[in-house]
Design an enzyme around this catalytic site. Sequence first.
Site, PDB file in Angstrom:
ATOM      1  N   GLU A   1      37.330  43.308  44.047  1.00  0.00           N
ATOM      2  CA  GLU A   1      38.445  44.241  44.179  1.00  0.00           C
ATOM      3  C   GLU A   1      38.758  44.723  42.764  1.00  0.00           C
ATOM      4  O   GLU A   1      39.455  44.048  42.005  1.00  0.00           O
ATOM      5  CB  GLU A   1      39.667  43.566  44.804  1.00  0.00           C
ATOM      6  CG  GLU A   1      40.778  44.556  45.125  1.00  0.00           C
ATOM      7  CD  GLU A   1      42.151  44.139  44.649  1.00  0.00           C
ATOM      8  OE1 GLU A   1      43.066  44.970  44.687  1.00  0.00           O
ATOM      9  OE2 GLU A   1      42.312  42.986  44.214  1.00  0.00           O
TER      10      GLU A   1
ATOM     11  N   ASP B   1      39.620  38.678  44.083  1.00  0.00           N
ATOM     12  CA  ASP B   1      40.869  39.430  43.969  1.00  0.00           C
ATOM     13  C   ASP B   1      41.179  39.800  42.521  1.00  0.00           C
ATOM     14  O   ASP B   1      40.892  39.033  41.593  1.00  0.00           O
ATOM     15  CB  ASP B   1      42.009  38.576  44.538  1.00  0.00           C
ATOM     16  CG  ASP B   1      43.350  39.278  44.491  1.00  0.00           C
ATOM     17  OD1 ASP B   1      43.480  40.326  45.155  1.00  0.00           O
ATOM     18  OD2 ASP B   1      44.250  38.795  43.783  1.00  0.00           O
TER      19      ASP B   1
END
EC number: 2.4.1.18
Length: 675
Positions: A406, A353
Amino acid sequence: MAKSAKTKTEVVAETPVPKKTRKKTETVAETAVAEAPLQAVESYSRFSEFDIYLFKSGKHFKLYEKLGSHVAEHKGVIGTYFAVWAPNAHYVSVIGNFNGWGRGSHPLSSRWDGSGIWEGFVPDIGRGEVYKYYIKSNNHGLELEKADPFALWCEQAPKTASVVWDTWYEWQDEDWMRNRRKNNSLASPISVYEVHLASWMRDPADPERFLNYREIAENLVPYVKELGFTHVEFMPIMEAPYPPSWGYQITSYFSCASGMGNPQDLMYLIEQLHNEGIGVYMDWVPSHFPGDAHGLFNFDGTHLYEHADPRKGYHPDWKSYIFNYGRNEVRSFLISNALFWLDRYHADGLRVDAVASMLYLDYSRKHGEWIPNEFGGRENLEAISLMREMNEAVYKDFPDAQTIAEESTAFPGVSRPTYLGGLGFGMKWMMGWMNDTLKYFEKDPMYRRWHQDQITFSLVYAFSENFMLPLSHDEVVYGKGSLVGKMPGDEWQRFANLRLLYTYMYTHPGTKLMFMGGEFGQIGEWNFKQSLDWHLLDRAPHKGAKECMKALNATLRTQPAMYDYNFAPEGFEWIDSQDRDNCIVAYARKGLNPSDTVVVVLNFTPVPQHSYRIGVPAAGQWEEIFNSDDLAFYGSGVKNTQVIETQAERWQNQPQSVVLTLPPLAGIILKKSSK
């Protein structure tokens, strides 16, 4: 859809806990500790001198075998060994129910080697014992009670203590693990179903109650298998007691979310997915952590895990703290955690993330709020180094796993090998494709002719990285509305647009990711406080969207041209990208075998096109193998039902051409008949 649910207590009680059988998820050291008589308490340690050397140099990537709490036997007595890193502590003890939370009864000893590790053996306590560490800091005598950073399980929020537990499990997913290299490779079809487990489905009898991992398995596994997704991705499943964070504010990195069961319950869910041929990716959050009093922040009275300078150690967007990526022991902690989920939980990959926030020192900061690197640049060299080392460690120990970034910037080489100067990730989210595509689809078809480049531009850079196309949770929150809610027109047109969007996504180069609810056209935007609106599947538009998704997944799996060259230009050829007046594009997807080639034609207007000519790469008979306007999908049923004969008329730089009927707001896939 939900089956009868058992209570969490009943499920935990039924969880088998083998006492004699050791599985390969345990280390040789653990087996030796459990089976061999231990030496005197003062000499008992799980650490060798080499362990300490690796830890202090930032190269110990299996710290979960050493730090934390581990049930062991010493002089014939069962007890628990505790070890915690607190180099700036003056005094550390274990406190819990077993000693009335008395701070002075069970002190730990500081190792002599300057590692900052405190350790000790407490007899007569074991699995299920609740505990914390009491730490008296050298920093002005500050007194703290902290959860164990390496705890394998935790109390359920709002309680904050750690729980002595283990990761013993009799895994029954050997077939999946044996064949994972093929199923998980970049040359295989990959379509991912992103799931927030706490809100995918709640207890129908009590919507406030989470289903536990075993209950979720009863419904999620057959549902994903029915839809045909190759993988699921769990939004963070680590202990994160603040629900609005969706799991992204983690307080215990080695513990699964306690509100849905214990570690063995989660392992059961993963095992059941594996046994149905479904891989499991997990979200991993090395970018920041919250400032909860019992967590990592200010752990021993000093900035131990976070960077001391707020210009590098505090995240202004999320009001959380940033790891000190330059500190060796913190690097060992983070990389150990990445490997832990692959090792002990058989995860098949990690989606990392907020990578962009790690890459740049000035991320979301104004002038004067950040510190340049040693060369005067904005790149966070320590974080870059950490990500490279993490990826190298993952692919060394788990070469059949995947890491996915990401990352939303143009940072070069995110999914390129580290030996070529890249970050070493297996894949990267294609955020540019997502933004351009949704902007295009939100426009009334009347105006799309002036924005054709938003659909075609992604192919300019599609092969610069190993891209995954995401329609994730981030696109259906904070007032953005649901995917179907973004579509223009009446109800039929909105669902036709949705099916067209999915057809474009599945035929575009790259792997795919779909957030839960999108597959059946959830109307409201995602609400983490409640279940998905499963009742919508009683309505034809939603049932049709789900059937379309099933068909696309089946087409992806069975047509090699749609995945053989996921990340290479050899697998894509434009046939026509210039018909702006009709808002139609056509392209070919190619596989390793030329006979696998498919042709895709997308009509982005509600006007059906009759006698529409397109070029095709080979003479013969072509047939329609997919049509998003199928009646079974809630479409209008405009199809090419007969075999399509090519004509020897060169068209659009192709040697042959065919004349088609194009359905409104729909996409079709053609393939040359093998007959």
